[in-house]
Design a protein around this motif. Structure first.
Motif, PDB file in Angstrom:
ATOM      1  N   TYR A  56       0.832  -1.207   0.000  1.00 31.64           N
ATOM      2  CA  TYR A  56       0.000   0.000   0.000  1.00 31.64           C
ATOM      3  C   TYR A  56       0.869   1.261   0.000  1.00 31.64           C
ATOM      4  CZ  TYR A  56      -4.028  -2.954   1.235  1.00 31.64           C
ATOM      5  OH  TYR A  56      -5.020  -3.885   1.246  1.00 31.64           O
ATOM      6  N   PHE A  99      -5.077   8.562  -3.641  1.00 30.31           N
ATOM      7  CA  PHE A  99      -5.695   7.418  -2.971  1.00 30.31           C
ATOM      8  C   PHE A  99      -6.450   6.527  -3.957  1.00 30.31           C
ATOM      9  CE2 PHE A  99      -4.934   8.830   1.394  1.00 30.31           C
ATOM     10  CZ  PHE A  99      -4.924   7.610   2.054  1.00 30.31           C
ATOM     11  N   GLN A 133     -11.101   2.275  -2.184  1.00 29.95           N
ATOM     12  CA  GLN A 133     -10.451   3.439  -1.581  1.00 29.95           C
ATOM     13  C   GLN A 133     -10.678   3.500  -0.070  1.00 29.95           C
ATOM     14  OE1 GLN A 133     -11.011   7.116  -3.714  1.00 29.95           O
ATOM     15  NE2 GLN A 133     -10.458   8.374  -1.946  1.00 29.95           N
ATOM     16  N   PRO A 134     -11.934   3.240   0.432  1.00 30.52           N
ATOM     17  CA  PRO A 134     -12.117   3.234   1.891  1.00 30.52           C
ATOM     18  C   PRO A 134     -11.251   2.200   2.600  1.00 30.52           C
ATOM     19  CG  PRO A 134     -14.237   3.422   0.780  1.00 30.52           C
ATOM     20  CD  PRO A 134     -13.230   3.128  -0.282  1.00 30.52           C
ATOM     21  N   SER A 170      -7.719   3.572   2.708  1.00 27.79           N
ATOM     22  CA  SER A 170      -7.644   4.656   3.676  1.00 27.79           C
ATOM     23  C   SER A 170      -7.614   4.116   5.102  1.00 27.79           C
ATOM     24  CB  SER A 170      -8.833   5.613   3.495  1.00 27.79           C
ATOM     25  OG  SER A 170      -8.782   6.662   4.432  1.00 27.79           O
ATOM     26  N   ARG A 179      -4.564   4.412   7.877  1.00 21.21           N
ATOM     27  CA  ARG A 179      -4.793   4.987   9.212  1.00 21.21           C
ATOM     28  C   ARG A 179      -4.344   4.023  10.298  1.00 21.21           C
ATOM     29  NH1 ARG A 179      -7.527   9.618   9.911  1.00 21.21           N
ATOM     30  NH2 ARG A 179      -8.608  10.529   8.133  1.00 21.21           N
ATOM     31  N   VAL A 223       0.163  10.264   5.527  1.00 25.70           N
ATOM     32  CA  VAL A 223      -0.513  11.070   4.519  1.00 25.70           C
ATOM     33  C   VAL A 223      -0.840  12.433   5.104  1.00 25.70           C
ATOM     34  CG1 VAL A 223      -2.520  11.249   3.001  1.00 25.70           C
ATOM     35  CG2 VAL A 223      -1.520   9.015   3.484  1.00 25.70           C
ATOM     36  N   ARG A 266      -3.158  15.291   5.349  1.00 27.22           N
ATOM     37  CA  ARG A 266      -4.559  15.546   5.042  1.00 27.22           C
ATOM     38  C   ARG A 266      -4.891  16.986   5.386  1.00 27.22           C
ATOM     39  NH1 ARG A 266      -4.053  10.518   7.455  1.00 27.22           N
ATOM     40  NH2 ARG A 266      -4.815   8.778   6.218  1.00 27.22           N
ATOM     41  N   SER A 269     -14.865  11.359  -1.511  1.00 26.35           N
ATOM     42  CA  SER A 269     -13.611  10.820  -0.970  1.00 26.35           C
ATOM     43  C   SER A 269     -13.509  11.091   0.526  1.00 26.35           C
ATOM     44  CB  SER A 269     -12.419  11.451  -1.695  1.00 26.35           C
ATOM     45  OG  SER A 269     -12.487  11.214  -3.084  1.00 26.35           O
ATOM     46  N   ARG A 301     -13.257   8.647   4.009  1.00 29.21           N
ATOM     47  CA  ARG A 301     -12.273   8.769   5.091  1.00 29.21           C
ATOM     48  C   ARG A 301     -12.957   8.893   6.439  1.00 29.21           C
ATOM     49  NH1 ARG A 301      -9.853  12.282   1.285  1.00 29.21           N
ATOM     50  NH2 ARG A 301     -10.488  14.130   2.455  1.00 29.21           N
TER      51      ARG A 301
END
Length: 286
Positions: A8, A18, A29-30, A33, A37, A48, A50, A240, A244
């Motif tokens: 990843y 992403f 994508q989720p 993410s 995290r 990342v 943000r 997006s 997140r």
């Protein structure tokens, strides 16, 4: 670190996006993410950056006079002189943020490549290495900072110290013809004072997505004031971003039910006292 986690990270470093990284790894994508995290939590370092790109977009829209120029096309016109009469280059301008926490600092980082002079004010001064890296000038208060800035962006929380901060007095200390961007909280700026500043030319433009009240009534002064770039409250509501949020909520719940510590960036209050981000942004007095 597991092999999948390394995959990843490599995909994110290569794709720098992403959605594309998720596609390269054949995951949603989720899911990507959430995995990043969890890895950030394990390593206790941010992977990342943000923040709100929306602030940069609004700054460019105002400074380059994008919205009126687009309207010229919609109206069937082609008067280039009118389009550029209020259009400037962002390069070389002085840009300042009121508050330089997670979002404010991310905004500064995104603006740095535009070759601007960066300023900030915050209750907590940033580390010296960060100031050197971005060429930041620190000011003790917003009143000290705004006279130097061509663009001011508000990235502060709303509390008694910031409510109504940008009224006639502070707006009057800004450079004549400066721009103000507010994606934080509407009540940090006095709506009638902003309207007056735009009509008098003290402000060249105002943009944001936060209103008071919300939804804004039809007669809200910000709907009809000149030279504005207001939108509904959408800066943090992209598809997006919602993915997140869902991943972050799941992480918080999983940590809570497993008896693990919740990351500081998610905390406002813990055990009846300010904690994490809340302790950084607020004080007991405010």
């Amino acid at each position: 670190m597991q092999l999948r986690q390394l995959e990843y990270l490599v995909a994110l470093a290569r794709e720098r996006h992403f959605a594309r990284a998720a596609a390269a790894c054949y995951v949603s994508q989720p899911s990507l993410s959430a995995a990043i995290r969890r890895l950030e939590h394990e390593l206790r370092v941010p992977i990342v950056r943000r923040g709100r790109r929306y602030v940069v977009m609004m700054t460019l829209s105002l400074v380059r006079n994008y919205l009126p120029s687009h309207q010229v096309v919609l109206d069937g016109g082609w008067n280039i002189a009118d389009c550029v009469a209020r259009s400037y280059d962002l390069e070389g301008m002085h840009v300042g943020t009121v508050a330089a926490g997670r979002i404010g600092l991310a905004v500064l980082r995104r603006l740095a490549p535009f070759d601007v002079q960066l300023h900030y004010t915050d209750r907590h001064r940033l580390p010296e290495d960060v100031e050197r890296e971005l060429g930041l000038t620190f000011h003790p208060t917003a009143a000290d900072m705004v006279p130097y800035c061509d663009v001011v962006t508000i990235n502060a929380p709303l509390h008694p110290e910031t409510e109504g901060l940008f009224g006639d007095k502070l707006l009057g200390r800004m450079k004549r013809g400066a721009y103000l961007i507010n994606t934080a909280r509407a009540k940090i700026a006095d709506p009638d004072a902003v309207d007056r500043a735009l009509r008098s030319g003290q402000l060249a433009g105002y943009a944001g997505d936060v209103w008071y009240p919300q939804p804004a009534p039809p007669d809200h002064p910000w709907r009809t004031m000149p030279h504005h770039g207001m939108t509904p409250h959408i800066s943090g509501s992209s598809l997006s971003a919602q993915a997140r949020y869902a991943a972050g909520t799941r992480e918080i719940l999983e940590a809570f039910f497993a008896g693990r510590a919740i990351r500081d960036e998610y905390l406002i209050v813990d055990g009846g006292a300010l904690a994490g981000t809340g302790a950084h942004s607020y004080s007991v007095a405010n």
